[in-house]
Design an enzyme around this catalytic site. Sequence first.
Site, PDB file in Angstrom:
ATOM      1  N   HIS A 137     -22.037 -36.833  -0.895  1.00  0.00           N
ATOM      2  CA  HIS A 137     -22.877 -38.071  -1.278  1.00  0.00           C
ATOM      3  C   HIS A 137     -24.205 -38.209  -0.298  1.00  0.00           C
ATOM      4  O   HIS A 137     -24.840 -39.008  -0.667  1.00  0.00           O
ATOM      5  CB  HIS A 137     -21.674 -39.221  -1.004  1.00  0.00           C
ATOM      6  CG  HIS A 137     -20.990 -39.258  -1.971  1.00  0.00           C
ATOM      7  ND1 HIS A 137     -20.799 -39.247  -3.411  1.00  0.00           N
ATOM      8  CD2 HIS A 137     -19.427 -39.409  -1.688  1.00  0.00           C
ATOM      9  CE1 HIS A 137     -19.819 -39.430  -3.874  1.00  0.00           C
ATOM     10  NE2 HIS A 137     -18.937 -39.467  -3.073  1.00  0.00           N
ATOM     11  N   ASP A 174     -15.127 -32.564  -7.540  1.00  0.00           N
ATOM     12  CA  ASP A 174     -14.681 -33.970  -6.994  1.00  0.00           C
ATOM     13  C   ASP A 174     -14.873 -35.110  -8.000  1.00  0.00           C
ATOM     14  O   ASP A 174     -15.761 -34.802  -8.880  1.00  0.00           O
ATOM     15  CB  ASP A 174     -15.731 -34.342  -5.526  1.00  0.00           C
ATOM     16  CG  ASP A 174     -15.337 -35.444  -4.992  1.00  0.00           C
ATOM     17  OD1 ASP A 174     -14.418 -35.386  -3.823  1.00  0.00           O
ATOM     18  OD2 ASP A 174     -15.527 -36.828  -5.548  1.00  0.00           O
TER      19      ASP A 174
HETATM   20  N1  Q9C Z   1     -12.449 -48.299  -3.871  1.00  0.00           N
HETATM   21  C1  Q9C Z   1     -15.498 -38.747  -1.468  1.00  0.00           C
HETATM   22  O1  Q9C Z   1     -14.843 -38.627  -2.403  1.00  0.00           O
HETATM   23  N2  Q9C Z   1     -16.115 -46.034  -2.494  1.00  0.00           N
HETATM   24  N3  Q9C Z   1     -16.187 -40.028  -1.179  1.00  0.00           N
HETATM   25  C2  Q9C Z   1     -14.700 -46.262  -2.041  1.00  0.00           C
HETATM   26  C3  Q9C Z   1     -13.137 -48.148  -3.014  1.00  0.00           C
HETATM   27  C4  Q9C Z   1     -16.202 -44.683  -1.755  1.00  0.00           C
HETATM   28  C5  Q9C Z   1     -15.715 -41.129  -2.037  1.00  0.00           C
HETATM   29  C6  Q9C Z   1     -14.368 -47.398  -3.005  1.00  0.00           C
HETATM   30  C7  Q9C Z   1     -15.935 -43.382  -2.054  1.00  0.00           C
HETATM   31  C8  Q9C Z   1     -16.233 -42.218  -1.257  1.00  0.00           C
HETATM   32  C9  Q9C Z   1     -16.154 -37.724  -0.878  1.00  0.00           C
HETATM   33 ZN    ZN Z   2     -14.696 -37.921  -4.256  1.00  0.00          ZN
END
Ligand code: Q9C
Ligand code: ZN
Length: 679
Positions: A137, A174
Amino acid sequence: MASGTGLINNEQMMSYNLLWDYPVCSIEIPERLSTSYEKLKYYGLVERCIPLSVREATEEEIMLVHSLDYIEAVKSTASMNIEELKTFSYNYNDVYFHPNSYLCAKMSLGATLQLVDAVMLSRVRNGMALVRPPGHHSQKSEACGFCVFNNVAIAANYAKKTYGTKRILIVDWDVHHGQGTQYTFEEDPSILYFSWHRYEHQQFWPNLKDSDYDVVGKGRGTGFNINIPWNKVGMGNADYLAAFLYVLLPMAYEFNPELILVSAGFDSAIGDPEGEMCATPECFAHLTQLLMPLANGKLCVVLEGGYNLRSLSESVCMTVRALLGDPVPPLVGQMVPCISAIETIQNVRAVHQQYWNFLKYHDSVFSKDSNTKKLNLGIEEGNPESNDASNAEEKKLTMISEVNQDFDEFMDSHMKKVLVLAPPARTALVGCGEKLTKLDQCLQVEEKKITLEEVGILISGGDCAHLKDENLLLSLGKIFPLIDKITKREVRNGVVVSPTLSSGAFAARYSTTVGASKVLLLLLGEADIPTDVKDDEKILVMQIYGKQDVKRQSNYYIPICWKEHNELDGDLLYALFGFILPLAYEHQPELVILTVGSNIGIQAVTLAHLTHLLQVLSEGRILVISQASDLVETLISSLLGDPTSAVRPFVLKQENALVLVKLRQELKQHWKLLQNSIN
Ligand code: Q9C
Ligand code: ZN
């Protein structure tokens, strides 16, 4: 030849964690690494890998993607107090910083680059890096979604710069869209970026229009960005597989990468609180094994997300098993993709059709509402032809809620069902001569004498005219003992030279009599097949050859009659992904029998790809019957798991592609995994 699987794990990357109450970030915890590594130890996988060391990435390396200002900003967090860290973190979207974050981010990237070095310098063939923070990201000047530096994107630029790698495939499995990686390479035709992600028509984080299927890259990079937006939760094994077979694999073969990097997030697995998807751990072994024949086996798997510790760790183990060349467990259960997945796949194929030859020959219709981009109509409208697919969707949702009631119990029983033991020997030979280079790596099996009477009882009422053929009896004398060993799990696979291809059908019949409940018989070339084999639903027969059209009599005997007969390498692999594997995955054979005629217009290297790929179906159990003895070296090497070089030239002939389009129309009612459009 490169061999071995590298593994990177380092305690230091566990030395940061969330220091204040911040619910959106609470799932990214150090135990993600320790649990995964412990599980690898528990299954005895760590000792089978080659440990690779970690280093801190240099500033110069980080700058292959990020700005100096951003690096300086991240660096400054190392001396911040909690209040300052909080304030700094809130500049970005869903990410937290800790005084050790900068150090760990440099290690995480350094580990990734160490893996790329080891693979590119052939110290190992492939490998996995267990790292955190994740990377996909993060963008030029921005941390995002738990990510600080974009490990995989930097690794791709690093390989280009250090090794002159010309084409790199990035597979991002992912469950979130790696928008950072997409932005880095949107104008770069040397990087093919593939990402599937939970999207729900932009309702799911990071809620970007840029994640939709019609974002295909810009300028010279147009066509090299592939987004597969999932518009429903609950996607499972059949949906992921359909995305690989109908989109990624044909494109990847056409692209011909020199290196593959996997942004391996396991939040796309069952039980994950972020993804809410349904794919079981062994699905990742399949995805891995399907990628391994590409890029000469140069495959670097780098951890991204994954927040259900049990699901994460089992999935990591499955991935490592596949990297090591272990047989992958079969995908059990109904292999039917859901309507929403089919709709997404159809749209991705339609939008990419103009850029890829291998997507050229299908109706380029977008699913009906693609213009308005409200794609969730399919189910509510109750398309009558898609009952199985809509049922599949409902079933999954029930499955999620059931599974979540006691996840550990579900996983315990699931893993007990799917874990398979590799036979003690890998590849067997029966009378293949003395001069083979790999003879000492193979198990020698004694041939035995078979009589006409013995074979006669096997074939009930079929026509046995060709049983008079002495050659056939001799061949069966080699084949039957080998099938015995494979079904008793003493050996995984084997090769036999047989002057007559009719032996394939007898081999299939014999396997069912000694206990294989389902068999796939893939015939390349002319051969007689007794009627009772053609009619037997336990034996799925697909026959590829050139003669005049043969009438297809059943859903279990499928002749594929090419119109053009030279240089069939591209056509064969196209048929494999778009037709043969979907049918075979649904059939769920316990044994694959491949018979290869001589002079069939297919290169040995293509057969090596074929034998590798077919092994995903049957825990690696494959018997290859070759008419020509000069193919044996290549076949053995492939069965032993050696890396395969690229298939070139690689073209698809329209006339042959259309044969498959027609067959698909005829058969997709019966074989549901063949459905890749909702029209
Ligand atoms: N429901 C990776 O999997 N949003 N990043 C969280 C909570 C962030 C995920 C919201 C998700 C980031 C590397
Ligand atoms: Zn992720």
